[in-house]
Design a protein around this motif. Structure first.
Motif, PDB file in Angstrom:
ATOM      1  N   UNK A  57     -11.853 -14.547  27.177  1.00 21.25           N
ATOM      2  CA  UNK A  57     -10.443 -14.238  25.879  1.00 21.25           C
ATOM      3  C   UNK A  57     -10.946 -15.419  25.165  1.00 21.25           C
ATOM      4  N   UNK A  58     -11.373 -15.069  24.162  1.00 17.39           N
ATOM      5  CA  UNK A  58     -11.127 -16.344  22.366  1.00 17.39           C
ATOM      6  C   UNK A  58     -10.167 -15.370  21.485  1.00 17.39           C
ATOM      7  N   UNK A  59      -9.248 -16.524  20.946  1.00 19.19           N
ATOM      8  CA  UNK A  59      -7.983 -15.650  19.619  1.00 19.19           C
ATOM      9  C   UNK A  59      -7.711 -16.967  19.736  1.00 19.19           C
ATOM     10  N   UNK A  60      -6.833 -16.531  18.411  1.00 20.27           N
ATOM     11  CA  UNK A  60      -6.329 -17.470  17.232  1.00 20.27           C
ATOM     12  C   UNK A  60      -5.042 -17.021  16.731  1.00 20.27           C
ATOM     13  N   UNK A  61      -4.079 -18.311  17.044  1.00 24.86           N
ATOM     14  CA  UNK A  61      -2.917 -17.833  16.187  1.00 24.86           C
ATOM     15  C   UNK A  61      -2.361 -18.445  15.346  1.00 24.86           C
ATOM     16  N   UNK A  62      -2.193 -18.196  14.409  1.00 27.10           N
ATOM     17  CA  UNK A  62      -0.819 -18.304  13.730  1.00 27.10           C
ATOM     18  C   UNK A  62       0.433 -18.483  13.189  1.00 27.10           C
ATOM     19  N   UNK A  63       1.580 -19.520  13.023  1.00 26.15           N
ATOM     20  CA  UNK A  63       2.549 -19.629  13.035  1.00 26.15           C
ATOM     21  C   UNK A  63       2.912 -18.946  11.411  1.00 26.15           C
ATOM     22  N   UNK A  64       3.461 -17.674  11.209  1.00 24.50           N
ATOM     23  CA  UNK A  64       3.678 -17.656   9.189  1.00 24.50           C
ATOM     24  C   UNK A  64       4.754 -18.059   9.360  1.00 24.50           C
ATOM     25  N   UNK A  65       6.353 -18.550   9.993  1.00 23.53           N
ATOM     26  CA  UNK A  65       6.957 -19.196   9.560  1.00 23.53           C
ATOM     27  C   UNK A  65       7.513 -19.206  10.961  1.00 23.53           C
ATOM     28  N   UNK A  66       8.298 -20.569  11.206  1.00 25.01           N
ATOM     29  CA  UNK A  66       9.413 -20.923  12.652  1.00 25.01           C
ATOM     30  C   UNK A  66       9.369 -20.313  13.003  1.00 25.01           C
ATOM     31  N   UNK A  67       9.871 -18.313  12.621  1.00 19.52           N
ATOM     32  CA  UNK A  67      10.009 -17.988  14.237  1.00 19.52           C
ATOM     33  C   UNK A  67       9.011 -16.188  14.438  1.00 19.52           C
ATOM     34  N   UNK A  68       8.283 -16.480  13.415  1.00 20.10           N
ATOM     35  CA  UNK A  68       6.738 -15.625  13.580  1.00 20.10           C
ATOM     36  C   UNK A  68       5.594 -16.018  13.608  1.00 20.10           C
ATOM     37  N   UNK A 101       4.295 -10.929  16.292  1.00 19.72           N
ATOM     38  CA  UNK A 101       5.859 -11.587  17.296  1.00 19.72           C
ATOM     39  C   UNK A 101       6.515 -12.355  16.257  1.00 19.72           C
ATOM     40  N   UNK A 102       8.056 -12.496  16.833  1.00 25.29           N
ATOM     41  CA  UNK A 102       8.863 -12.770  16.328  1.00 25.29           C
ATOM     42  C   UNK A 102       9.852 -13.481  17.694  1.00 25.29           C
ATOM     43  N   UNK A 103       9.847 -14.664  17.800  1.00 27.72           N
ATOM     44  CA  UNK A 103      11.560 -15.829  18.149  1.00 27.72           C
ATOM     45  C   UNK A 103      12.660 -15.307  18.044  1.00 27.72           C
ATOM     46  N   UNK A 104      13.615 -13.841  18.496  1.00 28.16           N
ATOM     47  CA  UNK A 104      14.416 -13.876  19.319  1.00 28.16           C
ATOM     48  C   UNK A 104      15.330 -14.687  20.217  1.00 28.16           C
ATOM     49  N   UNK A 105      16.582 -14.130  19.876  1.00 25.45           N
ATOM     50  CA  UNK A 105      17.480 -14.622  21.244  1.00 25.45           C
ATOM     51  C   UNK A 105      17.423 -14.332  22.223  1.00 25.45           C
ATOM     52  N   UNK A 106      16.485 -12.411  22.079  1.00 30.12           N
ATOM     53  CA  UNK A 106      16.415 -11.478  23.605  1.00 30.12           C
ATOM     54  C   UNK A 106      15.375 -12.382  24.359  1.00 30.12           C
ATOM     55  N   UNK A 107      14.204 -13.056  23.312  1.00 29.52           N
ATOM     56  CA  UNK A 107      13.334 -13.200  23.689  1.00 29.52           C
ATOM     57  C   UNK A 107      11.835 -13.250  22.774  1.00 29.52           C
ATOM     58  N   UNK A 108      10.645 -13.486  22.955  1.00 30.14           N
ATOM     59  CA  UNK A 108       9.690 -12.616  22.167  1.00 30.14           C
ATOM     60  C   UNK A 108       9.710 -11.512  22.552  1.00 30.14           C
ATOM     61  N   UNK A 109       9.593 -10.957  20.983  1.00 27.56           N
ATOM     62  CA  UNK A 109       8.916  -9.336  20.522  1.00 27.56           C
ATOM     63  C   UNK A 109       7.848  -8.958  19.807  1.00 27.56           C
TER      64      UNK A 109
END
Length: 131
Positions: A57-68, A101-109
């Motif tokens: 697998x190859x991929x990229x992750x982009x952090x759109x904001x501190x929790x997205x 994706x987003x980081x939430x109090x329930x964990x990642x969504x």
């Protein structure tokens, strides 16, 4: 799995896996599986199985904001019962996925849209931490 920070917002992703189960009568639950949101995008959960496996697998992750974040990934691999069948080009599975994706109090969504050479469109939804 490997994560390589490219700059403040971008991260490179990569993964390799290989496996083998030896024996004449390996029970299905001890065989190798590919497919699903945690294994191989573009395949249904545990869609492929056999005694030999390879995947990359190859991929990229982009952090759109501190929790997205947004992920783009491409994978290819195969599962077979005989080693010589692993590299047959007509049997190799490919897939690509885009995750929001987003980081939430329930964990990642996470919501993922994927496609591959075996399926035109698959969606995956994950909520919370995996353990």
């Amino acid at each position: 799995q490997s994560y390589v920070p490219l700059n403040r917002r971008w991260t490179g992703l990569s993964a390799l896996q290989a496996g083998a189960a030896n024996g004449a009568h390996v029970p299905r639950h001890l065989q190798m599986f590919l497919g699903g949101a945690d294994s191989f995008w573009g395949l249904r959960l545990q869609e492929l199985s056999g005694k030999r496996l390879w995947a990359a697998m190859l991929g990229l992750q982009y952090e759109a904001s501190s929790r997205r974040y947004v992920l783009a990934r491409f994978n290819l691999g195969n599962v077979a019962n005989r080693t010589r069948d692993l590299m047959q080009t007509d049997r190799i599975a490919t897939g690509m996925a885009f995750t929001f994706g987003a980081i939430t109090p329930l964990g990642p969504i996470e919501f993922t849209f994927a496609q591959g050479n075996r399926h035109n469109a698959l969606t995956y939804f994950n909520l919370g931490y995996k353990f």
